[in-house]
Design a protein around this motif. Structure first.
Motif, PDB file in Angstrom:
ATOM      1  N   SER A 180       2.521  -2.059 -55.283  1.00 11.02           N
ATOM      2  CA  SER A 180       2.677  -3.172 -56.147  1.00 11.02           C
ATOM      3  C   SER A 180       3.900  -3.407 -56.789  1.00 11.02           C
ATOM      4  CB  SER A 180       1.353  -3.263 -57.237  1.00 11.02           C
ATOM      5  OG  SER A 180       1.419  -4.411 -57.955  1.00 11.02           O
ATOM      6  N   ALA A 181       4.350  -2.436 -57.356  1.00 10.69           N
ATOM      7  CA  ALA A 181       5.796  -2.896 -57.997  1.00 10.69           C
ATOM      8  C   ALA A 181       6.930  -2.774 -56.970  1.00 10.69           C
ATOM      9  CB  ALA A 181       6.198  -1.444 -58.722  1.00 10.69           C
ATOM     10  N   LEU A 182       6.820  -2.223 -55.873  1.00 12.72           N
ATOM     11  CA  LEU A 182       7.758  -2.529 -54.856  1.00 12.72           C
ATOM     12  C   LEU A 182       7.686  -3.715 -54.111  1.00 12.72           C
ATOM     13  CD1 LEU A 182       8.830   1.114 -53.710  1.00 12.72           C
ATOM     14  CD2 LEU A 182       9.962  -0.131 -55.553  1.00 12.72           C
ATOM     15  N   SER A 183       6.480  -3.934 -53.963  1.00 15.51           N
ATOM     16  CA  SER A 183       6.207  -5.325 -53.119  1.00 15.51           C
ATOM     17  C   SER A 183       6.572  -6.613 -53.358  1.00 15.51           C
ATOM     18  CB  SER A 183       4.619  -5.618 -52.751  1.00 15.51           C
ATOM     19  OG  SER A 183       4.132  -4.321 -52.041  1.00 15.51           O
ATOM     20  N   ARG A 184       6.437  -6.710 -55.009  1.00 15.54           N
ATOM     21  CA  ARG A 184       7.036  -7.889 -55.708  1.00 15.54           C
ATOM     22  C   ARG A 184       6.421  -9.082 -55.163  1.00 15.54           C
ATOM     23  NH1 ARG A 184      11.465  -4.430 -55.239  1.00 15.54           N
ATOM     24  NH2 ARG A 184      12.529  -4.203 -57.333  1.00 15.54           N
ATOM     25  N   GLY A 185       4.849  -8.809 -54.859  1.00 19.10           N
ATOM     26  CA  GLY A 185       4.161 -10.117 -54.482  1.00 19.10           C
ATOM     27  C   GLY A 185       4.237 -10.326 -52.758  1.00 19.10           C
ATOM     28  N   HIS A 186       5.073  -9.519 -52.132  1.00 18.35           N
ATOM     29  CA  HIS A 186       5.086  -9.570 -50.671  1.00 18.35           C
ATOM     30  C   HIS A 186       5.344  -8.261 -50.095  1.00 18.35           C
ATOM     31  CE1 HIS A 186       5.856 -10.762 -46.537  1.00 18.35           C
ATOM     32  NE2 HIS A 186       6.236 -12.075 -47.107  1.00 18.35           N
ATOM     33  N   ILE A 187       4.244  -8.041 -49.330  1.00 17.51           N
ATOM     34  CA  ILE A 187       3.933  -6.547 -49.069  1.00 17.51           C
ATOM     35  C   ILE A 187       4.902  -5.914 -48.136  1.00 17.51           C
ATOM     36  CG2 ILE A 187       2.442  -7.101 -47.099  1.00 17.51           C
ATOM     37  CD1 ILE A 187       2.048  -4.031 -48.921  1.00 17.51           C
ATOM     38  N   TYR A 188       5.525  -6.800 -47.359  1.00 13.53           N
ATOM     39  CA  TYR A 188       6.758  -6.795 -46.360  1.00 13.53           C
ATOM     40  C   TYR A 188       7.864  -6.157 -47.147  1.00 13.53           C
ATOM     41  CZ  TYR A 188       9.747  -6.638 -42.218  1.00 13.53           C
ATOM     42  OH  TYR A 188      10.521  -6.642 -41.156  1.00 13.53           O
ATOM     43  N   ASN A 189       7.995  -6.455 -48.229  1.00 13.16           N
ATOM     44  CA  ASN A 189       9.233  -5.869 -49.112  1.00 13.16           C
ATOM     45  C   ASN A 189       8.878  -4.125 -49.354  1.00 13.16           C
ATOM     46  OD1 ASN A 189      10.520  -8.292 -49.534  1.00 13.16           O
ATOM     47  ND2 ASN A 189       9.298  -8.573 -51.679  1.00 13.16           N
ATOM     48  N   TYR A 190       7.617  -3.836 -49.254  1.00 13.33           N
ATOM     49  CA  TYR A 190       7.259  -2.513 -49.564  1.00 13.33           C
ATOM     50  C   TYR A 190       7.414  -1.593 -48.258  1.00 13.33           C
ATOM     51  CZ  TYR A 190       4.269   1.755 -50.127  1.00 13.33           C
ATOM     52  OH  TYR A 190       3.949   3.199 -50.066  1.00 13.33           O
ATOM     53  N   ILE A 191       7.113  -2.384 -47.225  1.00 14.16           N
ATOM     54  CA  ILE A 191       7.159  -1.782 -45.925  1.00 14.16           C
ATOM     55  C   ILE A 191       8.656  -1.464 -45.741  1.00 14.16           C
ATOM     56  CG2 ILE A 191       6.862  -2.148 -43.461  1.00 14.16           C
ATOM     57  CD1 ILE A 191       4.356  -3.669 -44.163  1.00 14.16           C
ATOM     58  N   LYS A 241      -0.392 -11.425 -45.307  1.00 11.87           N
ATOM     59  CA  LYS A 241       0.793 -12.248 -45.889  1.00 11.87           C
ATOM     60  C   LYS A 241       2.103 -11.957 -45.045  1.00 11.87           C
ATOM     61  CE  LYS A 241      -1.486 -13.647 -50.150  1.00 11.87           C
ATOM     62  NZ  LYS A 241      -2.461 -13.955 -49.450  1.00 11.87           N
ATOM     63  N   LEU A 242       2.080 -11.449 -43.801  1.00 11.67           N
ATOM     64  CA  LEU A 242       3.354 -11.282 -43.103  1.00 11.67           C
ATOM     65  C   LEU A 242       3.615 -12.624 -42.023  1.00 11.67           C
ATOM     66  CD1 LEU A 242       3.175  -8.184 -43.963  1.00 11.67           C
ATOM     67  CD2 LEU A 242       4.188  -7.914 -42.010  1.00 11.67           C
ATOM     68  N   ASP A 243       4.656 -13.431 -42.274  1.00 14.85           N
ATOM     69  CA  ASP A 243       4.634 -14.483 -41.525  1.00 14.85           C
ATOM     70  C   ASP A 243       5.228 -14.007 -40.035  1.00 14.85           C
ATOM     71  OD1 ASP A 243       7.438 -13.800 -41.792  1.00 14.85           O
ATOM     72  OD2 ASP A 243       7.713 -15.192 -43.483  1.00 14.85           O
ATOM     73  N   TYR A 244       5.540 -15.062 -39.343  1.00 12.31           N
ATOM     74  CA  TYR A 244       5.987 -14.612 -38.158  1.00 12.31           C
ATOM     75  C   TYR A 244       7.321 -13.987 -37.843  1.00 12.31           C
ATOM     76  CZ  TYR A 244       7.329 -15.397 -33.081  1.00 12.31           C
ATOM     77  OH  TYR A 244       7.901 -15.392 -31.817  1.00 12.31           O
ATOM     78  N   ASP A 245       8.235 -14.430 -38.798  1.00 16.00           N
ATOM     79  CA  ASP A 245       9.613 -13.614 -38.596  1.00 16.00           C
ATOM     80  C   ASP A 245       9.337 -12.181 -39.120  1.00 16.00           C
ATOM     81  OD1 ASP A 245      10.879 -15.684 -37.973  1.00 16.00           O
ATOM     82  OD2 ASP A 245      11.251 -16.567 -39.871  1.00 16.00           O
ATOM     83  N   ASN A 246       8.420 -11.954 -40.148  1.00 15.27           N
ATOM     84  CA  ASN A 246       8.465 -10.576 -40.623  1.00 15.27           C
ATOM     85  C   ASN A 246       7.722  -9.727 -39.403  1.00 15.27           C
ATOM     86  OD1 ASN A 246       7.115 -11.526 -43.807  1.00 15.27           O
ATOM     87  ND2 ASN A 246       8.999 -11.131 -43.247  1.00 15.27           N
ATOM     88  N   PHE A 247       6.817 -10.294 -38.644  1.00 10.97           N
ATOM     89  CA  PHE A 247       6.152  -9.589 -37.386  1.00 10.97           C
ATOM     90  C   PHE A 247       7.194  -9.360 -36.516  1.00 10.97           C
ATOM     91  CE2 PHE A 247       4.104  -9.473 -33.419  1.00 10.97           C
ATOM     92  CZ  PHE A 247       3.080  -8.565 -33.727  1.00 10.97           C
ATOM     93  N   ILE A 248       7.994 -10.222 -36.162  1.00  6.83           N
ATOM     94  CA  ILE A 248       9.054  -9.875 -35.175  1.00  6.83           C
ATOM     95  C   ILE A 248       9.869  -8.869 -35.461  1.00  6.83           C
ATOM     96  CG2 ILE A 248      10.950 -11.080 -34.051  1.00  6.83           C
ATOM     97  CD1 ILE A 248       8.321 -11.972 -32.764  1.00  6.83           C
ATOM     98  N   GLU A 249      10.471  -8.788 -36.730  1.00  5.57           N
ATOM     99  CA  GLU A 249      11.506  -7.783 -37.412  1.00  5.57           C
ATOM    100  C   GLU A 249      10.606  -6.687 -37.420  1.00  5.57           C
ATOM    101  OE1 GLU A 249      13.958  -6.880 -41.498  1.00  5.57           O
ATOM    102  OE2 GLU A 249      13.077  -9.090 -41.218  1.00  5.57           O
ATOM    103  N   LEU A 250       9.476  -6.458 -37.709  1.00  2.63           N
ATOM    104  CA  LEU A 250       8.777  -5.081 -37.920  1.00  2.63           C
ATOM    105  C   LEU A 250       8.590  -4.713 -36.426  1.00  2.63           C
ATOM    106  CD1 LEU A 250       7.133  -3.120 -39.732  1.00  2.63           C
ATOM    107  CD2 LEU A 250       5.055  -4.525 -39.302  1.00  2.63           C
ATOM    108  N   SER A 251       8.123  -5.371 -35.426  1.00  7.04           N
ATOM    109  CA  SER A 251       7.871  -5.077 -34.184  1.00  7.04           C
ATOM    110  C   SER A 251       9.293  -4.326 -33.541  1.00  7.04           C
ATOM    111  CB  SER A 251       7.624  -6.127 -33.349  1.00  7.04           C
ATOM    112  OG  SER A 251       6.278  -6.582 -33.646  1.00  7.04           O
ATOM    113  N   ASN A 252      10.424  -5.350 -33.983  1.00  7.01           N
ATOM    114  CA  ASN A 252      11.676  -4.772 -33.418  1.00  7.01           C
ATOM    115  C   ASN A 252      12.111  -3.496 -34.005  1.00  7.01           C
ATOM    116  OD1 ASN A 252      11.917  -7.074 -31.748  1.00  7.01           O
ATOM    117  ND2 ASN A 252      13.449  -7.994 -33.075  1.00  7.01           N
ATOM    118  N   THR A 253      11.673  -3.140 -35.315  1.00  2.00           N
ATOM    119  CA  THR A 253      12.202  -2.165 -35.758  1.00  2.00           C
ATOM    120  C   THR A 253      11.376  -0.829 -35.207  1.00  2.00           C
ATOM    121  OG1 THR A 253      12.715  -3.187 -37.912  1.00  2.00           O
ATOM    122  CG2 THR A 253      12.226  -0.735 -37.974  1.00  2.00           C
TER     123      THR A 253
END
Length: 550
Positions: A151-162, A254-266
């Motif tokens: 919760s602390a590292l996400s700052r409202g967006h789970i992708y930050n934590y990932i 709450k991961l958007d399309y850009d998050n998904f593409i970046e995550l997939s590429n990583t």
């Protein structure tokens, strides 16, 4: 305990199931299922299955009922990464905002986290039950704090934590610690994470007497190798799921399309060619992990996940209790065939199977007959050659030999080379360099060789299935389409538009089934399907012991 139980008890001791798969594939769902204290129950009703599958389900239920249940202890790699962060935060002060947040949360739990020191000490220290218990407590405390940290590292967006966890994991593999500045990577650090996981498993075995573990989840192929080579009873389970379903699941988080593409590429290590060696070798690489799996499960539903993981556990406890499916049988042949490949980039195998399950053709990626495999040709040999049939006229040209000599220098780097990559490097500034990388591979692809090996039926392969260890490229897909193949089964899918552009087109648009492989493969195939004794002997022992109340 009778003879039957005693003989099979050698398979009922220490066991590690590792899991791999792209984010939102279903690894954690599967792990949670077999981590239950009470023995999970198989689904009672299976819809839309034929009579053969009903019999298969009955056999599975019978074997499942016979298993003596011991729940699995789950070791989360994300938590182990976080333990390294906790350890550093308790020792030092940081200006980094994320580490300051972590330090605030863990500060009140110093006593429960004393066992963190054993992540860095020799594993022999864990032979002392008190030390083992401290490490187990540190892991459990990290798990208890994980929601606060997330919760602390996400700052409202789970992708930050990932992203933070991914960076920390890469840092540990490179430097042995997190948030490092201006330090040189050390190759020994790539083993630090798997070694830490092993220590936690050892601590549980000594202090809690647990013997069955899951590891959720592997993202680096060399960490898979660490466990494969170290433990005979380690099985890597790859959970696959349709990309669109994974997208929907991640969108709910709450991961958007850009998050998904970046995550997939990583996760695919897509920029491998652009990275320094020490960066890509320490990065996430799900495709390579997938190729190393022992068992594959397609996450089409929760019930299906349960049935397939139960089948795997039954085969582990009672090898040979089920026959391999035809898909398993044929994919195993493809995986065996790929070992014949002399390609230094990726070995691929393929099998063409008729509608009656007869094998019509087998292939692996290899240059045409009469040309030498890449593994058998070296740089210095090329430089010294003047008119050798082992090299093409292009390779013997002054410009190409000069490129090889400049890159590899001398005899000390007398190694095999990939012509496709060297051509790409030599002509990377030309307008056509991108297409040449694929067009000028020296090898016939495995699928092509499988098609070419078919003699009498090469004109038409209607109702045939193509099994391939990698999904076919566009060129091979076109050949499969043209020759009438109506089903393609693969292990790892190359990202791209081959399926939706080449195969889902024309009058055969809805004819060709494209499926990701499911079942046992590779070195696990023999382990799971080879009985400890002939089944008839096993049944005779059971009958004898039952009659005599043994």
């Amino acid at each position: 305990m009778g003879y039957a139980s005693t003989l099979y008890s050698i398979k009922r001791g220490f066991l590690i199931l590792g899991f791999t798969g792209y984010t939102a594939s279903g690894c954690t769902t599967t792990v949670n299922y077999i981590s239950a204290i009470d023995k999970p129950k198989l689904p009672k009703k299976i819809n839309n299955i034929n009579i053969n599958e009903i019999e298969r389900f009955k056999n599975l239920q019978r074997e499942w009922d016979d298993i003596e249940w011991n729940n699995f202890i789950n070791i989360e790699v994300a938590l182990v990464i976080m333990m390294f962060a906790f350890d550093q935060c308790l020792k030092y002060n940081y200006s980094n905002e994320n580490l300051k947040l972590i330090k605030e949360i863990v500060g009140d739990y110093k006593n429960d986290l004393q066992g963190l020191k054993f992540l860095h000490r020799p594993s022999s220290d864990l032979k002392n039950p008190k030390n083992a218990k401290k490490l187990v407590l540190a892991y459990q405390t990290t798990k208890k704090l994980s929601d606060k940290i997330k919760s602390a590292l996400s700052r409202g967006h789970i992708y930050n934590y990932i992203k933070i966890l991914q960076k920390y994991g890469d840092d540990i593999r490179k430097y042995g610690k997190i948030e490092v500045k201006k330090e040189i990577s050390d190759s020994n650090n790539i083993l630090i994470l798997p070694e830490a996981v092993r220590k936690i498993i050892k601590a549980y075995r000594i202090s809690e007497k647990n013997n069955q573990f899951t590891i959720d989840a592997f993202r680096n192929p060399f960490e898979v190798e660490y466990f494969r080579r170290r433990y005979s009873e380690f099985y890597l389970v790859c959970i696959t799921r349709a990309e669109e379903e994974r997208k929907l699941q991640l969108y709910k988080n709450k991961l958007d399309y850009d998050n998904f593409i970046e995550l997939s590429n990583t996760e695919r290590c897509k920029d491998k060619d652009k990275k320094e060696i020490f960066e890509w070798i320490t990065s996430q690489n799900i495709p390579e992990c997938t190729q190393k799996a022992s068992y594959y499960i397609n996450n089409t539903s929760v019930n299906h996940l349960r049935l397939e993981i139960a089948r795997l556990l039954c085969l582990i406890k009672h090898p040979g209790c089920f026959q391999p499916t035809y898909d398993e049988f044929h994919m195993e042949i493809a995986m065996t065939a790929r070992q014949k490949s002399g390609c230094i980039s990726r070995k691929v195998g393929a099998v063409v199977v008729g509608s009656d399950n007869s094998i019509m053709g087998i292939g692996w990626n290899q240059p045409p007959n009469g040309q030498e495999s890449c593994i058998n040709r070296t740089t210095y040999e090329l430089i010294e050659s003047e008119n050798s049939t082992r090299f093409s006229d292009y390779e013997l040209s002054e410009s190409f030999k000069k490129h090889i000599q400049t890159k590899y220098c001398d005899k000390e780097l007398d190694v095999p080379f990939c012509f496709k990559d060297e051509l790409y490097s030599l002509e990377k500034n030309t307008a056509s360099h991108a297409s040449k990388k694929n067009e000028f591979t020296r090898s016939l692809h495995a699928e092509e060789r499988a098609f070419l090996s078919i003699k009498e039926h090469s004109h038409h392969l209607k109702n045939c299935t193509l099994f391939t260890t990698d999904s076919p490229c566009t060129l091979c897909a076109k050949k499969a389409y043209h020759m009438g193949v109506n089903r393609i089964v693969f292990i790892e899918e190359y990202p791209g538009i081959t399926n939706i552009q080449t195969l889902k087109s024309g009058i055969r648009k809805n004819e060709i089934s494209i499926e990701q492989f499911e079942g046992a493969a590779g070195e696990a195939y023999d382990k799971l399907f080879s009985s400890i004794m002939p089944e008839k002997d096993y049944l005779n022992i059971l009958i004898h012991e039952k009659k005599n109340n043994l």
